[in-house]
Every structure is written in C-alpha cells, then in structure tokens.
Design a protein around this motif. Sequence first.
Motif, PDB file in Angstrom:
ATOM      1  N   GLU A 152       0.834  -1.177   0.000  1.00  0.00           N
ATOM      2  CA  GLU A 152       0.000   0.000   0.000  1.00  0.00           C
ATOM      3  C   GLU A 152       0.885   1.249   0.000  1.00  0.00           C
ATOM      4  OE1 GLU A 152      -2.201  -0.646   3.695  1.00  0.00           O
ATOM      5  OE2 GLU A 152      -1.122   1.003   4.614  1.00  0.00           O
ATOM      6  N   ILE A 153       0.305   2.361  -0.442  1.00  0.00           N
ATOM      7  CA  ILE A 153       1.048   3.615  -0.523  1.00  0.00           C
ATOM      8  C   ILE A 153       1.104   4.278   0.852  1.00  0.00           C
ATOM      9  CG2 ILE A 153       1.097   5.920  -1.529  1.00  0.00           C
ATOM     10  CD1 ILE A 153      -0.147   4.767  -4.054  1.00  0.00           C
ATOM     11  N   VAL A 154       2.310   4.595   1.289  1.00  0.00           N
ATOM     12  CA  VAL A 154       2.499   5.290   2.564  1.00  0.00           C
ATOM     13  C   VAL A 154       2.661   6.783   2.276  1.00  0.00           C
ATOM     14  CG1 VAL A 154       3.975   5.567   4.581  1.00  0.00           C
ATOM     15  CG2 VAL A 154       3.560   3.292   3.644  1.00  0.00           C
ATOM     16  N   LEU A 155       1.879   7.585   2.995  1.00  0.00           N
ATOM     17  CA  LEU A 155       1.954   9.040   2.859  1.00  0.00           C
ATOM     18  C   LEU A 155       2.610   9.627   4.101  1.00  0.00           C
ATOM     19  CD1 LEU A 155      -1.607   9.820   1.440  1.00  0.00           C
ATOM     20  CD2 LEU A 155       0.519   9.496   0.177  1.00  0.00           C
ATOM     21  N   THR A 156       3.604  10.480   3.876  1.00  0.00           N
ATOM     22  CA  THR A 156       4.319  11.117   4.979  1.00  0.00           C
ATOM     23  C   THR A 156       4.134  12.620   4.892  1.00  0.00           C
ATOM     24  OG1 THR A 156       5.969   9.346   4.974  1.00  0.00           O
ATOM     25  CG2 THR A 156       6.532  11.388   6.122  1.00  0.00           C
ATOM     26  N   GLN A 157       3.533  13.197   5.921  1.00  0.00           N
ATOM     27  CA  GLN A 157       3.281  14.636   5.941  1.00  0.00           C
ATOM     28  C   GLN A 157       4.342  15.345   6.773  1.00  0.00           C
ATOM     29  OE1 GLN A 157      -1.452  14.043   6.441  1.00  0.00           O
ATOM     30  NE2 GLN A 157      -0.813  16.186   6.247  1.00  0.00           N
ATOM     31  N   SER A 158       4.689  16.540   6.316  1.00  0.00           N
ATOM     32  CA  SER A 158       5.626  17.371   7.073  1.00  0.00           C
ATOM     33  C   SER A 158       5.262  18.836   6.923  1.00  0.00           C
ATOM     34  CB  SER A 158       7.067  17.124   6.583  1.00  0.00           C
ATOM     35  OG  SER A 158       7.201  17.468   5.213  1.00  0.00           O
ATOM     36  N   PRO A 159       5.558  19.662   7.939  1.00  0.00           N
ATOM     37  CA  PRO A 159       6.050  19.206   9.240  1.00  0.00           C
ATOM     38  C   PRO A 159       4.914  18.597  10.067  1.00  0.00           C
ATOM     39  CG  PRO A 159       5.600  21.542   9.310  1.00  0.00           C
ATOM     40  CD  PRO A 159       5.320  21.106   7.896  1.00  0.00           C
ATOM     41  N   GLY A 160       5.228  18.072  11.228  1.00  0.00           N
ATOM     42  CA  GLY A 160       4.196  17.543  12.093  1.00  0.00           C
ATOM     43  C   GLY A 160       3.338  18.659  12.672  1.00  0.00           C
ATOM     44  N   THR A 161       3.996  19.756  13.025  1.00  0.00           N
ATOM     45  CA  THR A 161       3.303  20.930  13.556  1.00  0.00           C
ATOM     46  C   THR A 161       3.875  22.176  12.904  1.00  0.00           C
ATOM     47  OG1 THR A 161       2.969  19.835  15.698  1.00  0.00           O
ATOM     48  CG2 THR A 161       2.709  22.231  15.639  1.00  0.00           C
ATOM     49  N   LEU A 162       2.985  23.087  12.570  1.00  0.00           N
ATOM     50  CA  LEU A 162       3.360  24.355  11.956  1.00  0.00           C
ATOM     51  C   LEU A 162       2.813  25.466  12.854  1.00  0.00           C
ATOM     52  CD1 LEU A 162       4.810  25.145   9.351  1.00  0.00           C
ATOM     53  CD2 LEU A 162       2.624  25.023   8.168  1.00  0.00           C
ATOM     54  N   SER A 163       3.708  26.262  13.400  1.00  0.00           N
ATOM     55  CA  SER A 163       3.289  27.356  14.286  1.00  0.00           C
ATOM     56  C   SER A 163       3.375  28.677  13.530  1.00  0.00           C
ATOM     57  CB  SER A 163       4.187  27.405  15.533  1.00  0.00           C
ATOM     58  OG  SER A 163       4.079  26.208  16.272  1.00  0.00           O
ATOM     59  N   LEU A 164       2.224  29.267  13.263  1.00  0.00           N
ATOM     60  CA  LEU A 164       2.150  30.479  12.458  1.00  0.00           C
ATOM     61  C   LEU A 164       1.157  31.454  13.064  1.00  0.00           C
ATOM     62  CD1 LEU A 164       2.044  28.773   8.943  1.00  0.00           C
ATOM     63  CD2 LEU A 164       3.974  30.064   9.882  1.00  0.00           C
ATOM     64  N   SER A 165       1.225  32.685  12.595  1.00  0.00           N
ATOM     65  CA  SER A 165       0.296  33.731  13.039  1.00  0.00           C
ATOM     66  C   SER A 165      -0.755  33.975  11.979  1.00  0.00           C
ATOM     67  CB  SER A 165       1.056  35.024  13.308  1.00  0.00           C
ATOM     68  OG  SER A 165       2.045  34.835  14.301  1.00  0.00           O
ATOM     69  N   PRO A 166      -1.943  34.441  12.389  1.00  0.00           N
ATOM     70  CA  PRO A 166      -2.963  34.805  11.388  1.00  0.00           C
ATOM     71  C   PRO A 166      -2.382  35.768  10.371  1.00  0.00           C
ATOM     72  CG  PRO A 166      -3.901  34.816  13.582  1.00  0.00           C
ATOM     73  CD  PRO A 166      -2.427  34.618  13.759  1.00  0.00           C
ATOM     74  N   GLY A 167      -2.739  35.546   9.101  1.00  0.00           N
ATOM     75  CA  GLY A 167      -2.238  36.382   8.025  1.00  0.00           C
ATOM     76  C   GLY A 167      -1.006  35.815   7.346  1.00  0.00           C
ATOM     77  N   GLU A 168      -0.353  34.883   7.993  1.00  0.00           N
ATOM     78  CA  GLU A 168       0.841  34.262   7.396  1.00  0.00           C
ATOM     79  C   GLU A 168       0.445  33.168   6.406  1.00  0.00           C
ATOM     80  OE1 GLU A 168       4.776  34.549   9.877  1.00  0.00           O
ATOM     81  OE2 GLU A 168       3.326  33.354  11.046  1.00  0.00           O
ATOM     82  N   ARG A 169       1.438  32.770   5.635  1.00  0.00           N
ATOM     83  CA  ARG A 169       1.262  31.723   4.621  1.00  0.00           C
ATOM     84  C   ARG A 169       1.664  30.377   5.218  1.00  0.00           C
ATOM     85  NH1 ARG A 169       1.533  32.278  -0.975  1.00  0.00           N
ATOM     86  NH2 ARG A 169       2.240  30.490  -2.189  1.00  0.00           N
ATOM     87  N   ALA A 170       0.857  29.358   4.957  1.00  0.00           N
ATOM     88  CA  ALA A 170       1.165  28.010   5.434  1.00  0.00           C
ATOM     89  C   ALA A 170       1.423  27.098   4.243  1.00  0.00           C
ATOM     90  CB  ALA A 170       0.003  27.461   6.262  1.00  0.00           C
ATOM     91  N   THR A 171       2.493  26.337   4.335  1.00  0.00           N
ATOM     92  CA  THR A 171       2.838  25.378   3.280  1.00  0.00           C
ATOM     93  C   THR A 171       3.005  24.004   3.903  1.00  0.00           C
ATOM     94  OG1 THR A 171       3.979  27.114   2.025  1.00  0.00           O
ATOM     95  CG2 THR A 171       4.441  24.823   1.427  1.00  0.00           C
ATOM     96  N   LEU A 172       2.127  23.083   3.518  1.00  0.00           N
ATOM     97  CA  LEU A 172       2.116  21.737   4.073  1.00  0.00           C
ATOM     98  C   LEU A 172       2.510  20.750   2.984  1.00  0.00           C
ATOM     99  CD1 LEU A 172      -0.006  23.554   5.673  1.00  0.00           C
ATOM    100  CD2 LEU A 172      -1.097  21.376   6.299  1.00  0.00           C
ATOM    101  N   SER A 173       3.316  19.764   3.362  1.00  0.00           N
ATOM    102  CA  SER A 173       3.827  18.807   2.398  1.00  0.00           C
ATOM    103  C   SER A 173       3.283  17.409   2.649  1.00  0.00           C
ATOM    104  CB  SER A 173       5.354  18.777   2.473  1.00  0.00           C
ATOM    105  OG  SER A 173       5.882  17.750   1.669  1.00  0.00           O
TER     106      SER A 173
END
Lengths: 123, 108
Positions: free
Chosen positions: B1-22
């Motif tokens: 089966e296909i294993v999916l790995t997400q990073s980072p585990g936690t993203l600490s950001l402020s409102p208005g900032e850009r979030a990039t999840l992998s």
Amino acid sequence: EVQLVESGGGLVKPGGSLRLSCAASGFTFSSYSMNWVRQAPGKGLEWVSSISSSSSYIYYADSVKGRFTISRDNAKKSLYLQMNSLRAEDTAVYYCARDSEMYCSGDCYGDYWGQGTLVTVSS
Amino acid sequence: EIVLTQSPGTLSLSPGERATLSCRASQSVSSSNLVWYQQKPGQAPRLLIYGASSRATGIPDRFSGSGSGTDFTLTISRLEPEDFAVYYCQQYGSSPWTFGQGTKVEVK
C-alpha cells in the motif's frame, strides 16, 4: 443536503461485539459506494471497509478482516458495520463516508462524512 | 500500500501568514488522486482539495493544492483564525485508501 448520521457506538469489553449504523439522507443512497474510516483517540485516520452500491464488492483493511462485516440496506438508506472479537486497538471514532461519484469503480474519495460514533473497547 | 508522509508535524504560524504543508508518497499516486482534509477537534474531516489541485465546493480560494507523482503541497495563502486545525492528505488512486499522519497548524 447530504447527511450521514452514525450511531451504535459505546463501551464494550474485549472480545465483545457491536453493530454500528449510518443513516443517510439527501442523496440517492443506492447509487453510491460507502466506506467506514476510523480514528483512534489523538491519532490519524485509518480506512476500515468499503462496500459498493449493490453490495457486490466488499473490501476490508487487514486489521479487521475476519472480525468486521460491512453491509447495507438500500431500502432503509443505511450502512452497517458489525464488529466482532473487538480488541483494545479497535477503540476509535468510526466515521461513515460517501464515495465522491455514483457507481464508482475506483478513484473515488470520501466527499461527505458523518460526525462519527465512538467505540471504546475496555474491560 | 502507498504510505503518505506529511511534514512538518506541527506548523506554528500567526494569522495572516502563509502556510505550506507537504505530503510525500512512497510511490507515485496515479492520476494525482490525492485529497486534502481539514479536521477540527470533535469534528469530522472536511474535504478541501481533490484531484491534488481542485477546490471542493465552498472552499475559499486561499486554499490551494499542487503537486503530482510523489510530492504534493497544500498552501493556505493567508491564515484566518478558523484555519487553525489538523490537515490530512489521502490518496485514492490505489487500494486501499491511505492517509498521512496529519499536520497541525497552530497559533504561534
């Protein structure tokens, strides 16, 4: 409006049984494959089982094969999950989810999810 | 089966900032059959993106998805207060459905 409402969760002892139900409304239930997905407390999502629109095709995760049985009643617009020989590791919120397309033969995802029902397996 | 790995585990950001999840797959995801879900505490997963880059009905355009093959990205252009949640990727191109372990976007 599409609605999926799960019920039947509760506290059960190891080795016990439980039957979950998912009542569907707002769409032609008999035209869609349905799925069960679970989430252990504080953990991620795990697919459990799927059933095609006419019940012709049924699939299970290895972790539940031989212990769980998925079924549906299109006349009652309901999906079921019979869970036997329950283990502590089956403790989770169980969600039902609808396939994203009618009569999907593959390449479909869960577009609508119920709110979930909690199953706790503990002595 | 296909294993999916997400990073980072936690993203600490402020409102208005850009979030990039992998989200990275152990093998190629056929036809970009990948979705992103948002989940808030005590709630069911909510579909955001399907087909790697198509927004689901009613999803604001600050959410965008990209990628193909084994590498996928969810971008939130400007974080709103209601966007702080856990995000999961899931592939549906190969049986069984598999999910990433999730990325929590929290307030910095």
